[in-house]
Scaffold this motif. Structure first.
Motif, mmCIF file in Angstrom:
data_model
loop_
_atom_site.group_PDB
_atom_site.id
_atom_site.type_symbol
_atom_site.label_atom_id
_atom_site.label_comp_id
_atom_site.label_asym_id
_atom_site.label_seq_id
_atom_site.Cartn_x
_atom_site.Cartn_y
_atom_site.Cartn_z
ATOM 1 N N ARG A 12 0.831 -1.215 0.000
ATOM 2 C CA ARG A 12 0.000 0.000 0.000
ATOM 3 C C ARG A 12 0.859 1.257 0.000
ATOM 4 N NH1 ARG A 12 -3.642 -1.435 4.795
ATOM 5 N NH2 ARG A 12 -3.415 0.776 5.157
ATOM 6 N N VAL A 13 1.980 1.207 0.720
ATOM 7 C CA VAL A 13 2.865 2.376 0.736
ATOM 8 C C VAL A 13 3.584 2.504 -0.598
ATOM 9 C CG1 VAL A 13 4.869 3.446 1.819
ATOM 10 C CG2 VAL A 13 3.159 2.270 3.242
ATOM 11 N N SER A 14 4.167 1.410 -1.085
ATOM 12 C CA SER A 14 4.990 1.491 -2.302
ATOM 13 C C SER A 14 4.175 1.771 -3.557
ATOM 14 C CB SER A 14 5.823 0.225 -2.471
ATOM 15 O OG SER A 14 5.009 -0.894 -2.691
ATOM 16 N N THR A 15 2.854 1.593 -3.487
ATOM 17 C CA THR A 15 2.009 1.912 -4.645
ATOM 18 C C THR A 15 1.177 3.174 -4.416
ATOM 19 O OG1 THR A 15 0.233 0.452 -3.873
ATOM 20 C CG2 THR A 15 1.870 -0.500 -5.390
ATOM 21 N N PHE A 16 1.495 3.916 -3.340
ATOM 22 C CA PHE A 16 0.821 5.184 -3.104
ATOM 23 C C PHE A 16 1.080 6.090 -4.314
ATOM 24 C CE2 PHE A 16 -0.062 9.262 -1.125
ATOM 25 C CZ PHE A 16 -1.114 8.966 -0.271
ATOM 26 N N GLU A 17 0.127 6.945 -4.618
ATOM 27 C CA GLU A 17 0.244 7.816 -5.784
ATOM 28 C C GLU A 17 1.580 8.561 -5.818
ATOM 29 O OE1 GLU A 17 -2.172 11.473 -7.941
ATOM 30 O OE2 GLU A 17 -2.736 10.865 -5.928
ATOM 31 N N ASN A 30 4.802 14.696 0.649
ATOM 32 C CA ASN A 30 3.973 15.356 1.659
ATOM 33 C C ASN A 30 2.525 14.896 1.613
ATOM 34 O OD1 ASN A 30 6.077 16.752 2.832
ATOM 35 N ND2 ASN A 30 5.832 18.523 1.499
ATOM 36 N N ARG A 31 2.016 14.589 0.418
ATOM 37 C CA ARG A 31 0.651 14.046 0.338
ATOM 38 C C ARG A 31 0.583 12.703 1.063
ATOM 39 N NH1 ARG A 31 0.914 16.628 -4.485
ATOM 40 N NH2 ARG A 31 1.541 14.818 -5.711
ATOM 41 N N TYR A 32 1.606 11.886 0.920
ATOM 42 C CA TYR A 32 1.646 10.624 1.663
ATOM 43 C C TYR A 32 1.731 10.894 3.169
ATOM 44 C CZ TYR A 32 3.509 6.535 3.960
ATOM 45 O OH TYR A 32 3.717 5.511 4.855
ATOM 46 N N ARG A 33 2.606 11.808 3.566
ATOM 47 C CA ARG A 33 2.789 12.098 4.995
ATOM 48 C C ARG A 33 1.531 12.684 5.625
ATOM 49 N NH1 ARG A 33 7.764 15.520 5.872
ATOM 50 N NH2 ARG A 33 7.457 14.883 8.020
ATOM 51 N N VAL A 85 0.009 3.978 9.922
ATOM 52 C CA VAL A 85 1.301 3.293 10.051
ATOM 53 C C VAL A 85 2.073 3.875 11.229
ATOM 54 C CG1 VAL A 85 3.555 2.948 8.958
ATOM 55 C CG2 VAL A 85 1.462 2.614 7.620
ATOM 56 N N TRP A 86 2.189 5.185 11.266
ATOM 57 C CA TRP A 86 2.987 5.840 12.297
ATOM 58 C C TRP A 86 2.432 5.564 13.696
ATOM 59 C CZ3 TRP A 86 7.650 7.048 11.208
ATOM 60 C CH2 TRP A 86 8.406 7.818 12.087
ATOM 61 N N SER A 87 1.117 5.627 13.848
ATOM 62 C CA SER A 87 0.544 5.398 15.182
ATOM 63 C C SER A 87 0.726 3.947 15.629
ATOM 64 C CB SER A 87 -0.934 5.792 15.220
ATOM 65 O OG SER A 87 -1.699 4.945 14.394
ATOM 66 N N THR A 88 0.810 3.029 14.673
ATOM 67 C CA THR A 88 1.033 1.629 15.021
ATOM 68 C C THR A 88 2.474 1.378 15.452
ATOM 69 O OG1 THR A 88 -0.706 0.890 13.513
ATOM 70 C CG2 THR A 88 0.940 -0.750 14.159
ATOM 71 N N ILE A 89 3.442 1.912 14.694
ATOM 72 C CA ILE A 89 4.846 1.573 14.971
ATOM 73 C C ILE A 89 5.516 2.469 16.006
ATOM 74 C CG2 ILE A 89 5.097 0.521 12.703
ATOM 75 C CD1 ILE A 89 6.789 2.966 11.856
ATOM 76 N N LYS A 90 4.994 3.656 16.223
ATOM 77 C CA LYS A 90 5.644 4.604 17.142
ATOM 78 C C LYS A 90 5.884 4.038 18.542
ATOM 79 C CE LYS A 90 5.488 9.398 18.631
ATOM 80 N NZ LYS A 90 4.756 10.657 18.587
ATOM 81 N N PRO A 91 4.939 3.300 19.139
ATOM 82 C CA PRO A 91 5.201 2.748 20.482
ATOM 83 C C PRO A 91 6.330 1.714 20.517
ATOM 84 C CG PRO A 91 2.845 2.714 19.988
ATOM 85 C CD PRO A 91 3.558 3.077 18.723
ATOM 86 N N TRP A 92 6.724 1.196 19.368
ATOM 87 C CA TRP A 92 7.774 0.177 19.305
ATOM 88 C C TRP A 92 9.172 0.774 19.180
ATOM 89 C CZ3 TRP A 92 4.882 -2.717 14.842
ATOM 90 C CH2 TRP A 92 3.714 -3.298 15.350
ATOM 91 N N PHE A 93 9.267 2.098 19.001
ATOM 92 C CA PHE A 93 10.571 2.722 18.805
ATOM 93 C C PHE A 93 11.449 2.585 20.048
ATOM 94 C CE2 PHE A 93 8.749 6.006 15.613
ATOM 95 C CZ PHE A 93 8.757 5.057 14.615
ATOM 96 N N GLY A 94 12.724 2.355 19.789
ATOM 97 C CA GLY A 94 13.716 2.332 20.852
ATOM 98 C C GLY A 94 14.655 3.510 20.739
ATOM 99 N N GLY A 95 14.451 4.349 19.767
ATOM 100 C CA GLY A 95 15.263 5.535 19.528
ATOM 101 C C GLY A 95 14.492 6.479 18.637
ATOM 102 N N LYS A 96 14.980 7.691 18.547
ATOM 103 C CA LYS A 96 14.309 8.709 17.745
ATOM 104 C C LYS A 96 14.510 8.423 16.256
ATOM 105 C CE LYS A 96 13.996 13.643 17.032
ATOM 106 N NZ LYS A 96 14.525 14.957 17.313
ATOM 107 N N PRO A 97 13.428 8.415 15.473
ATOM 108 C CA PRO A 97 13.568 8.225 14.024
ATOM 109 C C PRO A 97 14.369 9.374 13.401
ATOM 110 C CG PRO A 97 11.286 7.991 14.703
ATOM 111 C CD PRO A 97 12.032 8.533 15.877
ATOM 112 N N GLU A 98 15.086 9.058 12.345
ATOM 113 C CA GLU A 98 15.826 10.058 11.590
ATOM 114 C C GLU A 98 15.396 9.958 10.141
ATOM 115 O OE1 GLU A 98 20.122 10.333 12.519
ATOM 116 O OE2 GLU A 98 19.704 8.614 13.835
ATOM 117 N N ALA A 99 15.320 11.086 9.448
ATOM 118 C CA ALA A 99 14.871 11.060 8.059
ATOM 119 C C ALA A 99 15.620 12.113 7.241
ATOM 120 C CB ALA A 99 13.370 11.311 7.983
ATOM 121 N N TRP A 100 15.853 11.760 5.975
ATOM 122 C CA TRP A 100 16.506 12.644 5.031
ATOM 123 C C TRP A 100 15.776 12.591 3.709
ATOM 124 C CZ3 TRP A 100 18.781 8.945 8.025
ATOM 125 C CH2 TRP A 100 19.669 9.376 9.011
ATOM 126 N N SER A 101 15.629 13.736 3.067
ATOM 127 C CA SER A 101 15.136 13.813 1.696
ATOM 128 C C SER A 101 16.335 14.195 0.841
ATOM 129 C CB SER A 101 14.035 14.865 1.566
ATOM 130 O OG SER A 101 12.891 14.457 2.280
#
Length: 107
Positions: free
Chosen positions: A28-33, A63-66, A74-90
């Motif tokens: 579903r994510v990889s085929t998002f518009e 940004n439309r996906y975000r 997705v984010w609300s499901t996986i966020k409680p499982w984090f053991g560290g702060k997510p990092e992201a780069w564009s």
């Protein structure tokens, strides 16, 4: 094209939960518009660390996906499982397979 790289560090006991969940949503994510594919990579020595690489038409498409219900779920499901702060780069590709991109200053 824009590539989004995200580093996610999970609690060690939650990585299997994440991988199982990812298997249910990855298509579903990889085929998002205007998403041109996604890759998940797992650190060989720290298997609770994963990286996602996704390719987007441009920043607006990302940004439309975000801003989508899919991302929020997705984010609300996986966020409680984090053991560290997510990092992201564009990022944009500057050099690939022996060739600089058209936007590179040496061209």
């Amino acid at each position: 094209m824009l590539t989004r790289i995200v580093k996610l560090t999970f609690q060690e006991e939650k990585i299997d939960d994440f991988l199982a969940y990812f298997n249910t949503i990855n298509t579903r994510v990889s085929t998002f518009e205007n998403c041109y594919g996604m890759r998940l990579m797992q650190d060989m020595y720290h298997p609770y660390i994963v990286f996602t690489y996704s390719n987007w038409k441009d920043e607006s498409a990302l940004n439309r996906y975000r801003d989508s219900e899919l991302f929020r779920g997705v984010w609300s499901t996986i966020k409680p499982w984090f053991g560290g702060k997510p990092e992201a780069w564009s990022v944009e590709t500057q050099f690939e397979d022996g060739t600089f991109s058209p936007n590179h200053p040496e061209n």
